[in-house]
Design a protein around this motif. Structure first.
Motif, PDB file in Angstrom:
ATOM      1  N   GLY A  87      30.245  27.044  23.712  1.00 31.80           N
ATOM      2  CA  GLY A  87      29.616  26.521  24.919  1.00 31.80           C
ATOM      3  C   GLY A  87      30.483  26.537  26.151  1.00 31.80           C
ATOM      4  N   ASP A  88      31.717  26.990  26.046  1.00 28.83           N
ATOM      5  CA  ASP A  88      32.559  27.081  27.240  1.00 28.83           C
ATOM      6  C   ASP A  88      32.040  28.169  28.158  1.00 28.83           C
ATOM      7  OD1 ASP A  88      34.510  25.036  26.874  1.00 28.83           O
ATOM      8  OD2 ASP A  88      35.405  26.240  25.273  1.00 28.83           O
ATOM      9  N   ARG A  89      32.251  27.985  29.467  1.00 33.47           N
ATOM     10  CA  ARG A  89      31.715  28.899  30.472  1.00 33.47           C
ATOM     11  C   ARG A  89      32.804  29.346  31.439  1.00 33.47           C
ATOM     12  NH1 ARG A  89      26.203  28.354  31.419  1.00 33.47           N
ATOM     13  NH2 ARG A  89      26.493  30.258  32.652  1.00 33.47           N
ATOM     14  N   MET A  90      32.544  30.460  32.076  1.00 32.41           N
ATOM     15  CA  MET A  90      33.420  30.944  33.130  1.00 32.41           C
ATOM     16  C   MET A  90      33.115  30.191  34.420  1.00 32.41           C
ATOM     17  SD  MET A  90      33.601  34.726  34.919  1.00 32.41           S
ATOM     18  CE  MET A  90      33.607  35.595  33.356  1.00 32.41           C
ATOM     19  N   VAL A  91      34.154  29.768  35.135  1.00 34.30           N
ATOM     20  CA  VAL A  91      33.941  29.056  36.397  1.00 34.30           C
ATOM     21  C   VAL A  91      34.554  29.783  37.591  1.00 34.30           C
ATOM     22  CG1 VAL A  91      33.748  26.785  35.316  1.00 34.30           C
ATOM     23  CG2 VAL A  91      36.005  27.635  36.006  1.00 34.30           C
ATOM     24  N   GLU A  92      35.356  30.799  37.342  1.00 36.20           N
ATOM     25  CA  GLU A  92      35.955  31.556  38.451  1.00 36.20           C
ATOM     26  C   GLU A  92      36.349  32.939  37.952  1.00 36.20           C
ATOM     27  OE1 GLU A  92      39.678  31.274  41.691  1.00 36.20           O
ATOM     28  OE2 GLU A  92      39.664  30.005  39.896  1.00 36.20           O
ATOM     29  N   ILE A  93      36.209  33.934  38.816  1.00 31.22           N
ATOM     30  CA  ILE A  93      36.711  35.279  38.530  1.00 31.22           C
ATOM     31  C   ILE A  93      37.327  35.853  39.800  1.00 31.22           C
ATOM     32  CG2 ILE A  93      34.522  36.463  39.031  1.00 31.22           C
ATOM     33  CD1 ILE A  93      35.236  38.368  36.671  1.00 31.22           C
ATOM     34  N   GLY A  94      38.442  36.527  39.643  1.00 37.52           N
ATOM     35  CA  GLY A  94      39.104  37.185  40.756  1.00 37.52           C
ATOM     36  C   GLY A  94      39.434  38.614  40.375  1.00 37.52           C
ATOM     37  N   CYS A  95      39.058  39.568  41.204  1.00 34.20           N
ATOM     38  CA  CYS A  95      39.261  40.995  40.919  1.00 34.20           C
ATOM     39  C   CYS A  95      40.009  41.662  42.072  1.00 34.20           C
ATOM     40  CB  CYS A  95      37.926  41.705  40.720  1.00 34.20           C
ATOM     41  SG  CYS A  95      36.850  40.992  39.461  1.00 34.20           S
ATOM     42  N   ILE A  96      40.969  42.500  41.731  1.00 33.53           N
ATOM     43  CA  ILE A  96      41.752  43.260  42.697  1.00 33.53           C
ATOM     44  C   ILE A  96      41.519  44.745  42.438  1.00 33.53           C
ATOM     45  CG2 ILE A  96      44.072  43.761  43.599  1.00 33.53           C
ATOM     46  CD1 ILE A  96      43.333  40.882  44.007  1.00 33.53           C
ATOM     47  N   GLU A  97      41.139  45.484  43.464  1.00 26.92           N
ATOM     48  CA  GLU A  97      40.975  46.932  43.314  1.00 26.92           C
ATOM     49  C   GLU A  97      42.305  47.629  43.555  1.00 26.92           C
ATOM     50  OE1 GLU A  97      37.736  50.040  44.986  1.00 26.92           O
ATOM     51  OE2 GLU A  97      39.216  49.408  46.488  1.00 26.92           O
ATOM     52  N   MET A  98      42.658  48.545  42.637  1.00 29.05           N
ATOM     53  CA  MET A  98      43.856  49.368  42.808  1.00 29.05           C
ATOM     54  C   MET A  98      43.453  50.832  42.679  1.00 29.05           C
ATOM     55  SD  MET A  98      46.825  47.330  40.703  1.00 29.05           S
ATOM     56  CE  MET A  98      48.164  47.996  41.683  1.00 29.05           C
ATOM     57  N   PHE A  99      44.112  51.664  43.474  1.00 24.71           N
ATOM     58  CA  PHE A  99      43.894  53.104  43.378  1.00 24.71           C
ATOM     59  C   PHE A  99      45.255  53.763  43.231  1.00 24.71           C
ATOM     60  CE2 PHE A  99      43.088  57.412  44.917  1.00 24.71           C
ATOM     61  CZ  PHE A  99      41.941  57.724  44.191  1.00 24.71           C
ATOM     62  N   ASN A 100      45.421  54.491  42.129  1.00 21.18           N
ATOM     63  CA  ASN A 100      46.731  55.074  41.807  1.00 21.18           C
ATOM     64  C   ASN A 100      47.819  54.001  41.809  1.00 21.18           C
ATOM     65  OD1 ASN A 100      45.613  57.577  41.466  1.00 21.18           O
ATOM     66  ND2 ASN A 100      46.137  58.314  43.509  1.00 21.18           N
ATOM     67  N   ARG A 101      47.488  52.866  41.211  1.00 27.33           N
ATOM     68  CA  ARG A 101      48.401  51.730  41.028  1.00 27.33           C
ATOM     69  C   ARG A 101      48.833  51.083  42.352  1.00 27.33           C
ATOM     70  NH1 ARG A 101      50.120  53.544  35.829  1.00 27.33           N
ATOM     71  NH2 ARG A 101      48.120  53.781  34.803  1.00 27.33           N
ATOM     72  N   MET A 102      48.070  51.278  43.411  1.00 29.26           N
ATOM     73  CA  MET A 102      48.348  50.643  44.695  1.00 29.26           C
ATOM     74  C   MET A 102      47.136  49.802  45.095  1.00 29.26           C
ATOM     75  SD  MET A 102      51.387  51.423  45.805  1.00 29.26           S
ATOM     76  CE  MET A 102      51.281  51.062  47.566  1.00 29.26           C
ATOM     77  N   PRO A 103      47.341  48.523  45.479  1.00 29.04           N
ATOM     78  CA  PRO A 103      46.215  47.696  45.923  1.00 29.04           C
ATOM     79  C   PRO A 103      45.567  48.282  47.176  1.00 29.04           C
ATOM     80  CG  PRO A 103      48.166  46.354  45.483  1.00 29.04           C
ATOM     81  CD  PRO A 103      48.620  47.776  45.476  1.00 29.04           C
ATOM     82  N   THR A 104      44.240  48.295  47.198  1.00 24.42           N
ATOM     83  CA  THR A 104      43.525  48.831  48.351  1.00 24.42           C
ATOM     84  C   THR A 104      43.184  47.754  49.373  1.00 24.42           C
ATOM     85  OG1 THR A 104      41.338  48.501  47.363  1.00 24.42           O
ATOM     86  CG2 THR A 104      42.501  50.580  46.850  1.00 24.42           C
TER      87      THR A 104
END
Length: 228
Positions: free
Chosen positions: A18-35
């Motif tokens: 019954g546990d739930r997700m309360v937050e998600i954070g996503c970072i996009e990287m292209f060729n191992r570099m943050p965009t």
């Protein structure tokens, strides 16, 4: 190559109970570099927050009460992650909660072939060492002084830096051209470059070059020392 580094915060350890997700954070990287492109959201878990979980991430019932449900932002999240590989620390935990939330929306789970676990990478690179995100940040000199509590986007930002180091550091981006036909991916953590065979170049002078050299020397006022 596009990759998504992500982290989640939850009400507990097991979505099956019954546990739930309360937050998600996503970072996009292209060729191992943050965009600079990110996705970040809080969710109303539709249940109370245990005190132990709140002590870790600081997300209270009052704070989450007016936040959208996962289903309300699910389409936006799926559009952001698309079909890119997903990188997480102890990834089976985060994938488990993501899949559970998708199931509640009547959607299929995320294919495990997209999963890259930085704990598994760290075990190979640093066997026997501490593998927590904090420990890896310390090992690689990554500043985490602003991390007083867990936070999905903050932890994803730190993990993105750790992931680059686990993959070889910033020098991995120094190659200006890569011939895709000569690269064979043997696993998610190892790349073997198959270079085409090139015959040795000749280093001896040709008959024409020797003749031209002799003609040049013949024009010299004095005979060269090495001709004596």
């Amino acid at each position: 190559m596009r990759e998504i580094i992500f982290d989640t915060e939850t009400t507990g350890f097991d979505p099956k109970t019954g546990d739930r997700m309360v937050e998600i954070g996503c970072i996009e990287m292209f060729n191992r570099m943050p965009t600079g492109q990110t996705f970040h959201a809080y969710f109303n878990p539709e249940r109370s927050m245990p005190a132990g979980a709140e002590a870790i991430h600081g997300l209270s019932d009052a704070f989450l009460a007016d936040k959208p449900r996962f289903s309300e932002r699910c389409a936006e999240l799926l559009e952001f992650i698309a079909d890119s590989p997903l990188v997480a620390h102890n990834a089976s935990f985060d994938f488990g909660f993501l899949d559970a939330e998708l199931a509640l929306c009547g959607l299929d789970p995320v294919c495990r072939s997209r999963m890259i676990d930085t704990v598994a990478l760290a075990k190979v690179r640093h066997p026997g060492a501490k593998l927590s995100l904090d420990a890896l940040c310390t090992r690689y000199g990554i500043d985490r002084s602003h991390r007083t509590k867990h936070g999905a986007l903050l932890d994803a930002e730190l993990l993105a830096q750790v992931y680059v180091e686990l993959c070889g550091g910033r020098q991995i981006g120094l190659e200006l051209v890569e011939d895709s036909e000569t690269v064979t991916v043997t696993s998610r953590t190892r790349i073997v470059r198959e270079r085409p065979f090139r015959a040795p170049r000749p280093h001896t002078a040709s008959a024409e070059e020797l003749a031209r050299h002799a003609a040049f020397l013949a024009q010299a006022v004095e005979a060269p020392l090495w001709s004596a």
